[in-house]
Design a protein around this motif. Structure first.
Motif, PDB file in Angstrom:
ATOM      1  N   ARG A 198      20.529   5.008  43.171  1.00 56.55           N
ATOM      2  CA  ARG A 198      20.334   3.711  42.535  1.00 56.55           C
ATOM      3  C   ARG A 198      19.214   3.862  41.508  1.00 56.55           C
ATOM      4  O   ARG A 198      18.408   4.793  41.596  1.00 56.55           O
TER       5      ARG A 198
ATOM      6  N   TRP B   3      17.890   6.547  47.265  1.00 55.76           N
ATOM      7  CA  TRP B   3      17.537   5.386  48.074  1.00 55.76           C
ATOM      8  C   TRP B   3      18.221   5.498  49.427  1.00 55.76           C
ATOM      9  O   TRP B   3      19.246   6.171  49.557  1.00 55.76           O
ATOM     10  N   MET B   4      17.668   4.790  50.418  1.00 58.90           N
ATOM     11  CA  MET B   4      18.333   4.704  51.716  1.00 58.90           C
ATOM     12  C   MET B   4      18.081   3.327  52.325  1.00 58.90           C
ATOM     13  O   MET B   4      16.996   2.765  52.158  1.00 58.90           O
ATOM     14  N   PRO B   5      19.074   2.768  53.002  1.00 57.42           N
ATOM     15  CA  PRO B   5      18.866   1.494  53.683  1.00 57.42           C
ATOM     16  C   PRO B   5      18.302   1.719  55.084  1.00 57.42           C
ATOM     17  O   PRO B   5      18.688   2.657  55.786  1.00 57.42           O
TER      18      PRO B   5
ATOM     19  N   THR C 213      25.385  -2.026  58.742  1.00 56.89           N
ATOM     20  CA  THR C 213      25.193  -1.997  57.292  1.00 56.89           C
ATOM     21  C   THR C 213      26.455  -2.295  56.486  1.00 56.89           C
ATOM     22  O   THR C 213      26.387  -2.392  55.252  1.00 56.89           O
TER      23      THR C 213
ATOM     24  N   ALA D 236      27.711   1.722  48.319  1.00 57.95           N
ATOM     25  CA  ALA D 236      26.339   1.245  48.493  1.00 57.95           C
ATOM     26  C   ALA D 236      26.228  -0.256  48.276  1.00 57.95           C
ATOM     27  O   ALA D 236      25.391  -0.926  48.905  1.00 57.95           O
TER      28      ALA D 236
ATOM     29  N   VAL E 226      26.129  -2.866  51.248  1.00 56.54           N
ATOM     30  CA  VAL E 226      24.994  -2.944  52.174  1.00 56.54           C
ATOM     31  C   VAL E 226      24.187  -4.192  51.862  1.00 56.54           C
ATOM     32  O   VAL E 226      23.766  -4.403  50.720  1.00 56.54           O
TER      33      VAL E 226
ATOM     34  N   ASP F  58      20.955  -6.626  51.577  1.00 56.71           N
ATOM     35  CA  ASP F  58      19.554  -6.363  51.253  1.00 56.71           C
ATOM     36  C   ASP F  58      18.780  -7.629  51.591  1.00 56.71           C
ATOM     37  O   ASP F  58      18.590  -8.508  50.753  1.00 56.71           O
TER      38      ASP F  58
ATOM     39  N   ARG G  54      17.267  -3.367  54.438  1.00 53.99           N
ATOM     40  CA  ARG G  54      16.656  -3.311  53.113  1.00 53.99           C
ATOM     41  C   ARG G  54      16.712  -1.885  52.572  1.00 53.99           C
ATOM     42  O   ARG G  54      16.579  -0.920  53.317  1.00 53.99           O
ATOM     43  N   TRP G  55      16.916  -1.779  51.259  1.00 54.36           N
ATOM     44  CA  TRP G  55      16.929  -0.489  50.587  1.00 54.36           C
ATOM     45  C   TRP G  55      15.502  -0.058  50.267  1.00 54.36           C
ATOM     46  O   TRP G  55      14.684  -0.863  49.816  1.00 54.36           O
TER      47      TRP G  55
ATOM     48  N   HIS H  40       9.457   5.474  51.709  1.00 56.71           N
ATOM     49  CA  HIS H  40       9.774   4.490  52.743  1.00 56.71           C
ATOM     50  C   HIS H  40       8.554   4.197  53.622  1.00 56.71           C
ATOM     51  O   HIS H  40       7.623   5.005  53.693  1.00 56.71           O
TER      52      HIS H  40
END
Length: 235
Positions: A21, A32-34, A72, A109, A112, A114, A119-120, A126
Motif C-alpha cells: 500500500r 503493510w500488515m493488518p 479480516t 487487501a 480488510v 480498518d 487496523r493496517w 507496528h
C-alpha cells in the motif's frame, strides 16, 4: 513462568498478512500488515496477528484460511506455512502456534476492515504485539526478503495484469532499496516467470506500458512434494 506438566497442549494458527500500500509520507509502495485488537486477557487491548484455535475437524491450512475469513475477510490466493512457534513460556497456557503468511494483492487487501478491531500498520513500524508476535513478524519479514531472490513470490502482491515497473516496485518495497529499471527488465525477461500480453496501460500522462501476467504453469514458490494436491495453479 511455570506450567503444570498436566496442562494440555493446544494448537492455534496465526497468519502474517502482507500487502503493498502507499507509504503515508512518500506515496511509494510499502509493506503493510493488518493486526487485530485483542478483546480478552491475556493482553487485552493489545494488537496481535489474526488467528485462532484449530478445530477438531479442520486441517491446518483450512483452519488458517477460516480464521482469516472470520477476523479480516481476507481469502488470499497465496497462503503458505511459515513456521511453528512452541516455546513453553510463550503463553500463560501451553499453546503451539502454526504460523502462516498470506501475501495479498490490492483487491484482496481492500476487503480488510480498518477500524477499532482491525487496523493496517506499516510492517516495519507496528506497535508492540501480544505474546511473541513481534518475533513472528520479524521472522516472516526476514523470510520474505530472502525468498525474493530465488522464487516468484513477488507476483503474489500483484493483480492478474501488471507492468514491469509495478513488479519492480514490489521488489523495491520488500528489499528496501532502489533497483536499476533497465537491469531489472533484462533480468525479468531472461526468465519465464512472467509473460507479456497484448494489452497496455491506458490513460495517464505517460506512454502506455505493456502489461504482463504470471506464468500459469508456475507457482509463486516451489514446495516440492509437499505441495497439496488440491492447490490450484496460480493464474
Amino acid at each position: 513462568m511455570t506450567l503444570s506438566p498436566e496442562a494440555p497442549i493446544r494448537v492455534a494458527v496465526s497468519t502474517v498478512i502482507v500487502a503493498l500500500r502507499p507509504h503515508p509520507d512518500t506515496g511509494a509502495p510499502a509493506l503493510w500488515m493488518p493486526l487485530v485488537r485483542r478483546v480478552a486477557e491475556p493482553f487485552e487491548g493489545s494488537w496481535a496477528l489474526p488467528g485462532g484455535w484449530v478445530q477438531p475437524d479442520e486441517g491446518l491450512e483450512d483452519s488458517a484460511a477460516a480464521r482469516l475469513r472470520e477476523t479480516t475477510n481476507v481469502q488470499p490466493r497465496y497462503l503458505e506455512q511459515l513456521y511453528a512457534f512452541g516455546d513453553v513460556d510463550r503463553s500463560p497456557n501451553r499453546v503451539v502456534s502454526i504460523v502462516y503468511w498470506a501475501l495479498v494483492h490490492p483487491d484482496e487487501a481492500n476487503v480488510v476492515p480498518d477500524d477499532w478491531n482491525v487496523r493496517w500498520f506499516l510492517a516495519d513500524e507496528h506497535p508492540p504485539l501480544a505474546f511473541d508476535h513481534d518475533r513472528i513478524v520479524a521472522y516472516a519479514l526476514w523470510r520474505l526478503r530472502n525468498k525474493m531472490s530465488y522464487s516468484r513470490i513477488a507476483q503474489a502482491f500483484l493483480g492478474d495484469r501488471f507492468t514491469l515497473a509495478e513488479l519492480r516496485g514490489v521488489y523495491e518495497a520488500v528489499l528496501g532499496r532502489a533497483l536499476d529499471p533497465a537491469n531489472f527488465r533484462r533480468q525479468v525477461e531472461k526468465t519465464d516467470a512472467v509473460l507479456p500480453t497484448d494489452e497496455t496501460t491506458s490513460g495517464g500522462r505517460h506512454r502506455p506500458a505493456r502489461l504482463y501476467r504470471s506464468n500459469p504453469d508456475l507457482a509463486y514458490a516451489d514446495n516440492g512434494p509437499l505441495q497439496p494436491a488440491t492447490t490450484p495453479k496460480h493464474r
